[in-house]
Design a protein around this motif. Sequence first.
Motif, mmCIF file in Angstrom:
data_model
loop_
_atom_site.group_PDB
_atom_site.id
_atom_site.type_symbol
_atom_site.label_atom_id
_atom_site.label_comp_id
_atom_site.label_asym_id
_atom_site.label_seq_id
_atom_site.Cartn_x
_atom_site.Cartn_y
_atom_site.Cartn_z
ATOM 1 N N SER A 104 0.835 -1.158 -0.211
ATOM 2 C CA SER A 104 0.007 0.076 0.224
ATOM 3 C C SER A 104 0.909 1.153 -0.221
ATOM 4 C CB SER A 104 -1.052 -0.217 1.554
ATOM 5 O OG SER A 104 -0.418 0.400 2.042
ATOM 6 N N VAL A 105 1.927 0.966 0.703
ATOM 7 C CA VAL A 105 2.748 2.475 0.772
ATOM 8 C C VAL A 105 3.707 2.804 -0.635
ATOM 9 C CG1 VAL A 105 5.138 3.432 1.397
ATOM 10 C CG2 VAL A 105 3.871 2.460 2.544
ATOM 11 N N ARG A 106 3.717 1.516 -1.000
ATOM 12 C CA ARG A 106 4.644 1.587 -3.195
ATOM 13 C C ARG A 106 3.379 1.877 -3.519
ATOM 14 N NH1 ARG A 106 8.137 -3.894 -2.074
ATOM 15 N NH2 ARG A 106 10.017 -3.084 -1.065
ATOM 16 N N THR A 107 2.280 1.655 -3.483
ATOM 17 C CA THR A 107 0.782 2.105 -4.031
ATOM 18 C C THR A 107 0.733 3.510 -4.118
ATOM 19 O OG1 THR A 107 -0.067 -0.076 -3.987
ATOM 20 C CG2 THR A 107 -1.270 2.001 -4.817
ATOM 21 N N ARG A 108 0.681 4.061 -2.640
ATOM 22 C CA ARG A 108 0.519 5.294 -2.856
ATOM 23 C C ARG A 108 2.208 5.999 -3.112
ATOM 24 N NH1 ARG A 108 2.471 6.694 2.155
ATOM 25 N NH2 ARG A 108 1.841 5.593 3.462
ATOM 26 N N LYS A 111 7.485 7.377 0.963
ATOM 27 C CA LYS A 111 9.002 7.290 0.876
ATOM 28 C C LYS A 111 9.321 6.850 1.992
ATOM 29 C CE LYS A 111 9.604 9.735 -3.016
ATOM 30 N NZ LYS A 111 9.468 9.357 -4.673
ATOM 31 N N GLU A 112 7.819 6.725 3.378
ATOM 32 C CA GLU A 112 8.792 6.415 4.155
ATOM 33 C C GLU A 112 7.451 5.541 4.706
ATOM 34 O OE1 GLU A 112 9.019 9.381 7.163
ATOM 35 O OE2 GLU A 112 10.403 11.236 5.822
ATOM 36 N N PHE A 113 8.158 4.465 5.861
ATOM 37 C CA PHE A 113 7.065 3.424 6.464
ATOM 38 C C PHE A 113 6.594 4.358 7.881
ATOM 39 C CE2 PHE A 113 9.335 0.899 3.095
ATOM 40 C CZ PHE A 113 8.368 -0.101 2.756
ATOM 41 N N ALA A 114 6.076 3.548 8.377
ATOM 42 C CA ALA A 114 5.823 4.089 9.818
ATOM 43 C C ALA A 114 6.803 3.149 10.238
ATOM 44 C CB ALA A 114 4.566 3.353 10.246
ATOM 45 N N PRO A 115 6.895 4.284 11.428
ATOM 46 C CA PRO A 115 8.044 3.895 12.497
ATOM 47 C C PRO A 115 7.854 2.988 13.214
ATOM 48 C CG PRO A 115 8.169 6.312 12.724
ATOM 49 C CD PRO A 115 6.044 5.914 11.635
#
Length: 133
Positions: A104-108, A111-115
Amino acid sequence: MELTVAPLCRRVSDLGKPYRMLRSFRPLLFQTSELIASSPVVGELIPYSTLLSFMFSRAPGELRSPHQRAEWSIARYSQWMDDHPSERDRLTLIRGALEAYVQSVRTRQGKEFAPIYPIMLQLLQRATSGSLP
């Protein structure tokens, strides 16, 4: 919980491993995620799957827990956990939720993941690096 169970048995410590796990988990509730992940009780007394499930509750909404990802009720998830006591099965379900988050992060094009994500990933990797039942 201890106060509720205490009248039902002579010594709550006679309840064995589940009691020790409960007692070990209590001090972790208010620790940082980093301190929780480095606790010596993780993997020893507290299963990785239990701790990772707890960490989903600390994660932002976009890092959906396994039951949210599967669109299960809490009752359905609890039943699944009862039906799948294998740590390997539980970790596989958790891995799916973490992989869905990465996607989902890559789809949107984030640039960062949740800590908390790298901490959870590290725990998952530590859990699956050894042999699990």
